[in-house]
Design an enzyme around this catalytic site. Sequence first.
Site, PDB file in Angstrom:
ATOM      1  N   GLU A  43      37.974  78.912  49.493  1.00 52.30           N
ATOM      2  CA  GLU A  43      36.576  79.046  49.094  1.00 52.30           C
ATOM      3  C   GLU A  43      36.116  80.468  49.349  1.00 52.30           C
ATOM      4  O   GLU A  43      36.353  81.037  50.425  1.00 52.30           O
ATOM      5  CB  GLU A  43      35.652  78.070  49.846  1.00 52.30           C
ATOM      6  CG  GLU A  43      34.202  78.224  49.351  1.00 52.30           C
ATOM      7  CD  GLU A  43      33.206  77.183  49.874  1.00 52.30           C
ATOM      8  OE1 GLU A  43      32.263  76.853  49.145  1.00 52.30           O
ATOM      9  OE2 GLU A  43      33.388  76.711  51.002  1.00 52.30           O
ATOM     10  N   GLY A  45      32.928  82.679  50.019  1.00 54.63           N
ATOM     11  CA  GLY A  45      31.545  82.525  50.474  1.00 54.63           C
ATOM     12  C   GLY A  45      31.456  81.571  51.647  1.00 54.63           C
ATOM     13  O   GLY A  45      31.702  80.368  51.499  1.00 54.63           O
ATOM     14  N   SER A  51      30.243  74.746  54.989  1.00 56.93           N
ATOM     15  CA  SER A  51      31.169  74.098  54.052  1.00 56.93           C
ATOM     16  C   SER A  51      32.576  73.948  54.647  1.00 56.93           C
ATOM     17  O   SER A  51      33.380  73.187  54.129  1.00 56.93           O
ATOM     18  CB  SER A  51      31.230  74.863  52.732  1.00 56.93           C
ATOM     19  OG  SER A  51      31.821  76.121  52.915  1.00 56.93           O
ATOM     20  N   GLN A  89      34.996  90.080  47.257  1.00 55.52           N
ATOM     21  CA  GLN A  89      35.569  89.293  46.164  1.00 55.52           C
ATOM     22  C   GLN A  89      35.640  90.064  44.847  1.00 55.52           C
ATOM     23  O   GLN A  89      36.199  89.556  43.877  1.00 55.52           O
ATOM     24  CB  GLN A  89      34.785  87.996  45.954  1.00 55.52           C
ATOM     25  CG  GLN A  89      33.409  88.202  45.347  1.00 55.52           C
ATOM     26  CD  GLN A  89      32.772  86.909  44.871  1.00 55.52           C
ATOM     27  OE1 GLN A  89      31.643  86.621  45.214  1.00 55.52           O
ATOM     28  NE2 GLN A  89      33.458  86.098  44.083  1.00 55.52           N
ATOM     29  N   ASP A 111      31.902  80.465  45.669  1.00 54.94           N
ATOM     30  CA  ASP A 111      30.494  80.330  46.077  1.00 54.94           C
ATOM     31  C   ASP A 111      30.111  81.601  46.844  1.00 54.94           C
ATOM     32  O   ASP A 111      29.506  81.546  47.901  1.00 54.94           O
ATOM     33  CB  ASP A 111      30.319  79.076  46.960  1.00 54.94           C
ATOM     34  CG  ASP A 111      28.853  78.826  47.312  1.00 54.94           C
ATOM     35  OD1 ASP A 111      27.963  79.273  46.553  1.00 54.94           O
ATOM     36  OD2 ASP A 111      28.604  78.173  48.347  1.00 54.94           O
ATOM     37  N   HIS A 114      27.899  85.587  43.565  1.00 58.25           N
ATOM     38  CA  HIS A 114      27.347  85.068  42.300  1.00 58.25           C
ATOM     39  C   HIS A 114      26.931  86.160  41.319  1.00 58.25           C
ATOM     40  O   HIS A 114      26.176  85.894  40.386  1.00 58.25           O
ATOM     41  CB  HIS A 114      26.155  84.133  42.546  1.00 58.25           C
ATOM     42  CG  HIS A 114      26.454  83.018  43.492  1.00 58.25           C
ATOM     43  ND1 HIS A 114      27.533  82.186  43.342  1.00 58.25           N
ATOM     44  CD2 HIS A 114      25.818  82.594  44.612  1.00 58.25           C
ATOM     45  CE1 HIS A 114      27.550  81.297  44.317  1.00 58.25           C
ATOM     46  NE2 HIS A 114      26.527  81.534  45.112  1.00 58.25           N
ATOM     47  N   ASP A 140      27.004  77.941  40.949  1.00 53.28           N
ATOM     48  CA  ASP A 140      25.769  78.711  40.741  1.00 53.28           C
ATOM     49  C   ASP A 140      25.854  79.652  39.532  1.00 53.28           C
ATOM     50  O   ASP A 140      25.371  80.797  39.580  1.00 53.28           O
ATOM     51  CB  ASP A 140      25.414  79.526  42.009  1.00 53.28           C
ATOM     52  CG  ASP A 140      25.053  78.619  43.181  1.00 53.28           C
ATOM     53  OD1 ASP A 140      25.100  77.385  43.018  1.00 53.28           O
ATOM     54  OD2 ASP A 140      24.732  79.146  44.250  1.00 53.28           O
TER      55      ASP A 140
HETATM   56  C1  LIG Z   1      25.918  80.995  48.993  1.00 48.36           C
HETATM   57  S1  LIG Z   1      26.587  81.728  50.439  1.00 48.36           S
HETATM   58  C2  LIG Z   1      27.969  80.694  50.769  1.00 48.36           C
HETATM   59  C3  LIG Z   1      27.578  79.323  51.190  1.00 48.36           C
HETATM   60  C4  LIG Z   1      28.704  78.436  51.673  1.00 48.36           C
HETATM   61  N1  LIG Z   1      29.829  78.411  50.754  1.00 48.36           N
HETATM   62  C5  LIG Z   1      28.177  77.023  51.833  1.00 48.36           C
HETATM   63  O1  LIG Z   1      28.596  76.152  51.050  1.00 48.36           O
HETATM   64  O2  LIG Z   1      27.392  76.785  52.734  1.00 48.36           O
HETATM   65  C6  LIG Z   1      27.251  83.182  49.782  1.00 48.36           C
HETATM   66  C7  LIG Z   1      28.137  84.007  50.704  1.00 48.36           C
HETATM   67  O3  LIG Z   1      28.835  84.935  49.868  1.00 48.36           O
HETATM   68  C8  LIG Z   1      29.031  86.113  50.568  1.00 48.36           C
HETATM   69  N2  LIG Z   1      29.255  87.229  49.646  1.00 48.36           N
HETATM   70  C9  LIG Z   1      28.329  87.957  48.971  1.00 48.36           C
HETATM   71  N3  LIG Z   1      28.937  88.930  48.270  1.00 48.36           N
HETATM   72  C10 LIG Z   1      30.260  88.821  48.507  1.00 48.36           C
HETATM   73  C11 LIG Z   1      31.390  89.553  48.072  1.00 48.36           C
HETATM   74  N4  LIG Z   1      31.274  90.600  47.258  1.00 48.36           N
HETATM   75  N5  LIG Z   1      32.611  89.183  48.520  1.00 48.36           N
HETATM   76  C12 LIG Z   1      32.742  88.125  49.356  1.00 48.36           C
HETATM   77  N6  LIG Z   1      31.699  87.394  49.809  1.00 48.36           N
HETATM   78  C13 LIG Z   1      30.466  87.735  49.391  1.00 48.36           C
HETATM   79  C14 LIG Z   1      27.763  86.279  51.406  1.00 48.36           C
HETATM   80  O4  LIG Z   1      28.024  87.119  52.536  1.00 48.36           O
HETATM   81  C15 LIG Z   1      27.423  84.836  51.751  1.00 48.36           C
HETATM   82  O5  LIG Z   1      27.898  84.519  53.035  1.00 48.36           O
END
Ligand SMILES: C[S@@+](CC[C@H](N)C(=O)[O-])C[C@H]1O[C@@H](n2cnc3c(N)ncnc32)[C@H](O)[C@@H]1O
Length: 236
Positions: A43, A45, A51, A89, A111, A114, A140
């Site tokens: 996964e 995020g 999660s 990512q 996740d 986005h 999303d």
């Molecule tokens: C929506 S939250 C994840 C929620 C989690 N999967 C849940 O189900 O509770 C999004 C996460 O993506 C991470 N994120 C944002 N940009 C990112 C990137 N470029 N590469 C990796 N992770 C990233 C953020 O730091 C954040 O922790």
Amino acid sequence: MTRYFRDFPARSGDRMLLKMEHYLEIYDEILAGWQGRDVSFLEIGIYKGGSLPMWQGFLGPASRLVFLDIDPACRDLALPGTLVEIGDQADPAFLDRVGRDHGPFDLIVDDGGHKMHQQITSFRHLWPRLRDRGLYIVEDVHTSYWPGFGGGFREPASFIEFAKDLIDRMHSWYTEDDAGFPLHPLAREIGGIRFHDSLVVIEKRLKEPPVSIAARNGQVTRSRRILEVRGRRSIF
Ligand SMILES: C[S@@+](CC[C@H](N)C(=O)[O-])C[C@H]1O[C@@H](n2cnc3c(N)ncnc32)[C@H](O)[C@@H]1O
């Protein structure tokens, strides 16, 4: 049908889980056959880590569970039996390294951030690390309609337009226009694409060129004519 995902929020612990509510019923439906199976899972995020126990409780005890996030604080959210990787990512070198070290995967869930380039780069680099019959899930995807995320209605660079294009790639066996719409390698790899509200699920299914069958009195005849008449002999 399992109610695992729908019931999970009421059983969650002190780590916050962040999902849209209607995903839970969809996961109960499309992932029912995966419950308790020992698989390789990734996964993108982590956020507050809610999660991790959700996926760990759903999948088999010998599963390999990998989670990645850009935020180094997420390193501390690893649970016994899970692995956390810190990186971007949208960074091809990072994704390739994660894929090499931990793949191939049976299930991949994006996740993360986005944003359009994040979702598309992740798909391009992780799809080759998905096993036959595996699922690649992007959450999303409504951000495809939000300019702040690089999207917009019918924005060519959006993930939703990229995903719509995969529909054409999947059907490129059937082209009658080799120049304008050539056979794409993904025709051999995509078994199906499901569009739900805000979720896109792409199934990997390594395929031979499709044939038609004629069956009568238990006798089955297979034919490649549907493609051969269109001059597609080269693909067999
Ligand atoms: C929506 S939250 C994840 C929620 C989690 N999967 C849940 O189900 O509770 C999004 C996460 O993506 C991470 N994120 C944002 N940009 C990112 C990137 N470029 N590469 C990796 N992770 C990233 C953020 O730091 C954040 O922790």
